[in-house]
Design a protein around this motif. Structure first.
Motif, PDB file in Angstrom:
ATOM      1  N   GLU A  29       0.760  -1.309   0.076  1.00 33.24           N
ATOM      2  CA  GLU A  29      -0.141   0.132   0.121  1.00 33.24           C
ATOM      3  C   GLU A  29       0.685   1.246  -0.074  1.00 33.24           C
ATOM      4  N   ASP A  62      -7.205   5.419 -15.715  1.00 35.52           N
ATOM      5  CA  ASP A  62      -6.827   4.261 -14.986  1.00 35.52           C
ATOM      6  C   ASP A  62      -5.497   4.588 -13.991  1.00 35.52           C
ATOM      7  N   THR A  63      -4.786   5.733 -14.360  1.00 34.03           N
ATOM      8  CA  THR A  63      -3.558   6.056 -13.421  1.00 34.03           C
ATOM      9  C   THR A  63      -3.643   6.261 -11.995  1.00 34.03           C
ATOM     10  N   ARG A  65      -5.312   4.421 -10.060  1.00 28.00           N
ATOM     11  CA  ARG A  65      -5.173   3.060  -9.473  1.00 28.00           C
ATOM     12  C   ARG A  65      -3.556   2.298  -9.540  1.00 28.00           C
ATOM     13  N   LEU A  66      -2.925   3.226 -10.062  1.00 26.52           N
ATOM     14  CA  LEU A  66      -1.509   2.523 -10.386  1.00 26.52           C
ATOM     15  C   LEU A  66      -0.521   3.222  -9.422  1.00 26.52           C
ATOM     16  N   THR A  67      -1.020   3.780  -8.230  1.00 26.47           N
ATOM     17  CA  THR A  67       0.113   4.547  -7.542  1.00 26.47           C
ATOM     18  C   THR A  67       0.780   3.574  -6.359  1.00 26.47           C
ATOM     19  N   GLY A  71      -2.427  -1.554  -6.004  1.00 30.07           N
ATOM     20  CA  GLY A  71      -3.259  -1.139  -6.892  1.00 30.07           C
ATOM     21  C   GLY A  71      -2.857  -1.660  -8.418  1.00 30.07           C
ATOM     22  N   CYS A  72      -1.836  -1.535  -8.754  1.00 24.65           N
ATOM     23  CA  CYS A  72      -1.194  -1.923  -9.892  1.00 24.65           C
ATOM     24  C   CYS A  72      -1.651  -3.574 -10.062  1.00 24.65           C
ATOM     25  N   GLY A  74      -3.614  -5.269  -8.548  1.00 24.59           N
ATOM     26  CA  GLY A  74      -5.171  -5.436  -8.922  1.00 24.59           C
ATOM     27  C   GLY A  74      -5.645  -4.963 -10.110  1.00 24.59           C
ATOM     28  N   PHE A  75      -5.049  -3.988 -10.769  1.00 21.30           N
ATOM     29  CA  PHE A  75      -5.421  -3.635 -12.179  1.00 21.30           C
ATOM     30  C   PHE A  75      -5.327  -4.547 -13.288  1.00 21.30           C
ATOM     31  N   GLY A  80      -8.577  -8.728 -10.693  1.00 24.09           N
ATOM     32  CA  GLY A  80      -8.777  -7.362 -10.130  1.00 24.09           C
ATOM     33  C   GLY A  80      -9.360  -6.403 -11.105  1.00 24.09           C
TER      34      GLY A  80
END
Length: 81
Positions: A29, A62-63, A65-67, A71-72, A74-75, A80
């Motif tokens: 996280e 989408d970005t 979610r990519l932090t 998140g990445c 899951g994407f 995910g």
């Protein structure tokens, strides 16, 4: 793509943008933009590299979610998406 493959793709993409970064210190996280001190251009390069590495189309929407690693993953992972 399963979660293991997704994590590997994220780590490989980050390593290309931030060579020598200690990715083992990143928790799922942790906001890696802050932890790895990525500026906006570095983050954009990461997103582009991740898309190229995985073949996944990543839109501007989408970005957010990519932090983080989680998140990445899951994407990118089948469970995910």
């Amino acid at each position: 793509m399963n979660r293991t493959e997704a994590l590997s793709a994220v780590e490989e993409s980050l390593a290309r943008i931030v060579p020598g970064a200690d990715l083992t210190a990143l928790r799922p996280e942790d906001p890696f933009r802050e932890v790895l001190e990525l500026d906006s251009l570095d983050f954009l390069r990461f997103v582009e590299t991740l898309g190229e590495r995985t073949g996944v189309s990543i839109d501007d929407a989408d970005t957010p979610r990519l932090t983080t690693l989680s998140g990445c993953v899951g994407f990118l992972s089948a469970d995910g998406a």
